[in-house]
Design a protein around this motif. Structure first.
Motif, PDB file in Angstrom:
ATOM      1  N   THR A 104       0.841  -1.188   0.000  1.00 44.17           N
ATOM      2  CA  THR A 104       0.000   0.000   0.000  1.00 44.17           C
ATOM      3  C   THR A 104       0.882   1.246   0.000  1.00 44.17           C
ATOM      4  O   THR A 104       2.108   1.132  -0.079  1.00 44.17           O
ATOM      5  N   VAL A 107       0.478   4.492   5.844  1.00 44.25           N
ATOM      6  CA  VAL A 107      -0.241   3.909   6.965  1.00 44.25           C
ATOM      7  C   VAL A 107      -1.685   4.407   6.916  1.00 44.25           C
ATOM      8  O   VAL A 107      -2.004   5.348   6.189  1.00 44.25           O
ATOM      9  N   SER A 108      -2.542   3.784   7.712  1.00 42.28           N
ATOM     10  CA  SER A 108      -3.957   4.131   7.670  1.00 42.28           C
ATOM     11  C   SER A 108      -4.227   5.545   8.158  1.00 42.28           C
ATOM     12  O   SER A 108      -5.128   6.212   7.670  1.00 42.28           O
ATOM     13  N   ILE A 178      -1.633  -1.428  13.834  1.00 38.14           N
ATOM     14  CA  ILE A 178      -2.705  -2.428  13.915  1.00 38.14           C
ATOM     15  C   ILE A 178      -3.773  -2.103  12.870  1.00 38.14           C
ATOM     16  O   ILE A 178      -4.201  -2.967  12.095  1.00 38.14           O
ATOM     17  N   VAL A 179      -4.187  -0.835  12.846  1.00 34.07           N
ATOM     18  CA  VAL A 179      -5.234  -0.446  11.896  1.00 34.07           C
ATOM     19  C   VAL A 179      -4.746  -0.665  10.463  1.00 34.07           C
ATOM     20  O   VAL A 179      -5.472  -1.187   9.609  1.00 34.07           O
ATOM     21  N   HIS A 182      -4.819  -4.283   9.486  1.00 31.44           N
ATOM     22  CA  HIS A 182      -6.182  -4.781   9.274  1.00 31.44           C
ATOM     23  C   HIS A 182      -6.821  -4.217   8.010  1.00 31.44           C
ATOM     24  O   HIS A 182      -7.603  -4.899   7.357  1.00 31.44           O
ATOM     25  N   ARG A 183      -6.495  -2.975   7.652  1.00 31.37           N
ATOM     26  CA  ARG A 183      -7.269  -2.300   6.609  1.00 31.37           C
ATOM     27  C   ARG A 183      -6.578  -2.229   5.254  1.00 31.37           C
ATOM     28  O   ARG A 183      -7.248  -2.094   4.239  1.00 31.37           O
ATOM     29  N   LEU A 184      -5.263  -2.252   5.218  1.00 31.34           N
ATOM     30  CA  LEU A 184      -4.615  -1.845   3.961  1.00 31.34           C
ATOM     31  C   LEU A 184      -3.799  -2.935   3.273  1.00 31.34           C
ATOM     32  O   LEU A 184      -3.017  -2.642   2.374  1.00 31.34           O
ATOM     33  N   ARG A 185      -3.953  -4.195   3.647  1.00 29.67           N
ATOM     34  CA  ARG A 185      -3.204  -5.231   2.930  1.00 29.67           C
ATOM     35  C   ARG A 185      -3.657  -5.277   1.470  1.00 29.67           C
ATOM     36  O   ARG A 185      -4.828  -5.049   1.164  1.00 29.67           O
ATOM     37  N   THR A 186      -2.727  -5.564   0.580  1.00 28.07           N
ATOM     38  CA  THR A 186      -3.043  -5.592  -0.847  1.00 28.07           C
ATOM     39  C   THR A 186      -4.025  -6.732  -1.099  1.00 28.07           C
ATOM     40  O   THR A 186      -4.020  -7.727  -0.379  1.00 28.07           O
TER      41      THR A 186
END
Lengths: 537, 207
Positions: A104, A107-108, A178-179, A182-186
């Protein structure tokens, strides 16, 4: 081709000027800013350590008074723990590489990320301000044990506030990771296809979020106690100093794993790359990080075996401490099994990873010695403990930090350092380190107590050997830093994938473009370490 | 060649779930922060049961009850404000947020008078009457001022957070389709409320 390549826009040259760095939201630039700040404070901490070793070269007063020595070892501890090791790998390499390894572009929560860097700087200024203001640096040791920390005239309040603010910075970094995980893996990257470095950071982040607040409130209690003269931990006013120790270690033992787990993540990256072989036991390595993080919460009492604790509590804490050895050993066995029959290419990052295993093994096994009730009563507060934790923290986490620096250097700056010089620097570091700290283990068994500026004559020789080791270590350190700076300034251009790595950061240019990827990164089939040209048996 | 390529999983997209997850994690840290104090309270209460009971008679249960009602009501108004914005009624949402802030102010004013009466009786650490108390009662008041003080600080921070959200609803940055910031401020406010739900019985009610 070359003209395009040289003019290519990357995260380093996209904007110029100091403000484009200080207020950047780019995770790569924030990672580098952490690196420069952390590196500077590391050198301050090293300098203090060198002064301590000089003082201990001969018995009696050499270069400083007892009180100065107490302040020096406290500041050394505060800087090395809160300003160097805890943030080192997560804040520098986690920030820089976690988003890239997940495929990505950031970061989130990028603004929160910048905020945690600023909090780090503010905390650091607090810590350094004690050098100048209000009674001088604390002389309590980095543990700030009550009731002495409540009564000493040195500037404990400011040191403690520094740790509080730095803890806040650490929490926000962990929360962000952590966020992000959880949210941004390809697309397609499940948890079990994440690089192991990401797993290490994931486990670390949970500890940062769930343990740090406890020390926050504990340190706040110390400040309040000093400012308002209330007696939460002062026995003359009904308080319980042992309770302070419990609260302190409820955070500070898990914090040890904040320092170790990211280092283990780095080693799990370096070893498969330089043996060009699939990691052996991906899931055991990944899940053992979580297991260490979990068990690590329940072992804090082993710091207090001699403080006055019920026998049954002490036995339970001791047994739980031994449990930590299991997931740790699982990792070591898997790393060694990965090397077995791999196409091993002994480059400097691999040497640092192997040095990590060697030093960490000594640190871990001596950890079992101090974790055993009967033995701990004898070696508690001796140099054995000092040797033990320097093997784990510096020989382990510190060497992994250097390894990560050498491993990802070409990716971060797009240049390569001089490999020969790096080998020599590594040699000095490794030999110097062991000469410096191994005598401490023997001194501890012989009964030399820690935290004194003086010692009995029979400890003279070993202390001199240790101090000489510190000089060798410094030579290695300076050579390594010189080599990296020279590589950054004049080194040859590095390719996108100089080590033939498989994780996603090697799919993009060196240095990476502003948004990390100019095209969709491709997940390798069969997991992040599936080397296609590895020797088949 | 590739200037406008954006990853589908970019960190620069608006991501309400990420924001909410971050808020929840932050709330865990707040719980643990107060958790340390609850632990200290538990240990000292069990060591000084009689003294804690005796000291607790200095607090007025009715004032504490009134403040509990005020905070519970404010939790309701903030929750209603979220529903109002989700339905697109930003005016009602703002009104309900102001009511929440009003409740926060009432809580703080009541707290101010409560603390002032303790000062008048010399019960603050360092004052004459306090110094003559036995150690157990001193610990009670230490913890009372520390824990309600830290909670009061959280009330102020929560109130400021809600005011920021009011401004953002007015400017349209927080709206019907992007209301996560409002929800986060609500979550934070519920936490402030929740902490009080525990502080109230610990200091006022336990016998």
């Amino acid at each position: 081709m070359t003209s395009i390549a040289t003019q290519q826009i990357n995260y380093l040259n996209v904007k110029k000027g100091i403000w484009s760095w200080l207020f950047t939201l780019d995770h790569k630039r924030i990672g580098l800013m952490y690196l420069y700040a952390i590196g500077a404070f590391f050198l301050v901490g090293v300098t203090l350590g060198i002064f301590m070793r000089l003082e201990l070269f001969n018995p009696g007063r050499d270069i400083m008074e007892a009180k100065t020595y107490n302040q020096v070892f406290t500041l050394h501890g505060v800087i090395m723990i809160f300003l160097f090791i805890i943030p080192s790998i997560p804040a520098v390499f986690g920030n820089f590489f976690l988003p890239i390894m997940l495929g990505t572009d950031d970061v989130s929560l990028p603004r929160l990320n910048l905020m945690s860097w600023w909090l780090y700087i503010i905390g650091a200024l607090f810590a350094l301000s004690t050098l100048v203001f209000g009674g001088g640096p604390a002389d309590t040791g980095w543990t700030f044990y009550a009731p002495y920390s409540v009564k000493t005239g040195t500037n404990v309040s400011m040191s403690v506030m520094a740790a509080f603010v730095l803890g806040f910075s650490s929490i926000l970094t962990g929360l962000n990771f952590i966020v992000t995980i959880h949210r941004l893996r390809t697309p397609g990257m499940t948890f079990n296809k994440m690089p192991l470095f990401a797993w290490g950071l994931y486990a670390t982040s949970w500890i940062q979020v769930l343990a740090t607040p406890v020390i926050g409130i504990t340190l706040l209690m110390i400040v309040v106690e000093r400012v308002f003269g209330i007696g939460l931990f002062d026995p003359s006013m009904g308080g319980d100093p042992i309770l302070y120790q419990h609260l302190f270690w409820i955070y500070s033992h898990p914090a040890v794993y904040i320092m170790a787990l990211p280092a283990m993540g780095v080693v799990s990256e370096i070893i498969p790359t330089f043996s060009q072989r699939t990691i052996f036991g991906y899931k055991p390595i990944a899940y053992s990080s979580m297991a260490i993080a979990f068990v690590g919460y329940f072992v804090w009492g082993h710091h207090m075996f001699t403080s006055g604790m019920s026998g049954s509590a002490a036995i339970i804490f001791s047994i739980l401490t031994f449990l930590v050895a299991i997931p740790t050993a699982i990792k070591v066995f898997n790393w060694l099994a990965t090397l077995y029959k791999g196409s091993i290419d002994i480059k400097v990052p691999l040497l640092f990873a192997l040095a990590f295993i060697f030093n960490f093994l000594i640190g871990g096994l001596t950890g079992l010695v101090v974790g055993a009730l009967a033995v701990d009563v004898h070696v508690h507060d001796t140099y054995f403990v000092v040797g033990h934790f320097h093997y784990v923290m510096f020989g382990g986490a510190g060497f992994a930090f250097f390894g990560a620096l050498h491993y990802w250097f070409p990716k971060m700056w797009g240049k390569m350092y001089n490999m020969t010089r790096a080998y020599v620097a590594f040699g000095f570091l490794f030999i110097g380190f062991n000469i410096l700290y191994f005598p401490m283990l023997i001194l501890g068994i012989m009964g030399m107590p820690r935290r004194y500026y003086d010692y009995l004559p029979q400890f003279h020789t070993l202390n001199q050997i240790s101090t000489i080791g510190s000089w060798i270590l410094v030579v290695g350190l300076l050579l390594m830093i010189y080599n990296l700076i020279a590589g950054y300034r004049k080194g040859p251009k590095a390719t996108g994938n100089p080590w033939n790595g498989m994780t996603l950061e090697w799919q993009t240019d060196s240095p990476p473009p502003l948004h990390n990827f100019d095209k969709m990164p491709e997940l390798p089939e069969g997991g992040p370490y599936n080397y296609p040209n590895a020797k088949s048996q | 060649m590739n200037h406008h390529f954006t990853l589908p999983n970019s960190g620069h997209h608006y991501d309400a779930k990420a924001s909410k997850m971050g808020m929840w994690l932050f709330l865990y840290t707040e719980l643990l922060l107060f958790g340390g104090l609850f632990l200290v309270y538990m240990v000292y209460r069990s060591l000084n049961q009689d003294a804690f009971l005796l000291a607790s008679f200095n607090l007025n249960v009715w004032i504490g009850t009134a403040n509990t009602v005020v905070l519970l009501t404010s939790s309701m108004t903030v929750a209603m404000s979220i529903s109002a914005l989700q339905k697109g009624d930003s005016k009602k949402s703002i009104l309900l947020l102001w009511l929440t802030i009003l409740a926060a102010l009432i809580f703080l004013v009541v707290k101010y008078f409560e603390w002032s009466s303790k000062f008048e009786h010399g019960l603050f650490p360092g004052m004459d009457h306090f110094n003559q108390l036995p150690n157990g009662e001193k610990l009670y008041f230490n913890l009372y001022f520390f824990m309600t003080g830290l909670h009061g600080l959280h009330v102020i921070v929560g109130g400021i957070f809600i005011m920021v959200v009011v401004a953002k609803i007015k400017s349209g940055k927080v709206n019907k389709s992007r209301y996560q910031l409002l929800e986060n401020s609500g979550l934070y406010w519920h936490l402030v409320d929740l902490i009080w739900i525990y502080l109230f019985p610990l200091f006022y009610l336990i016998h």
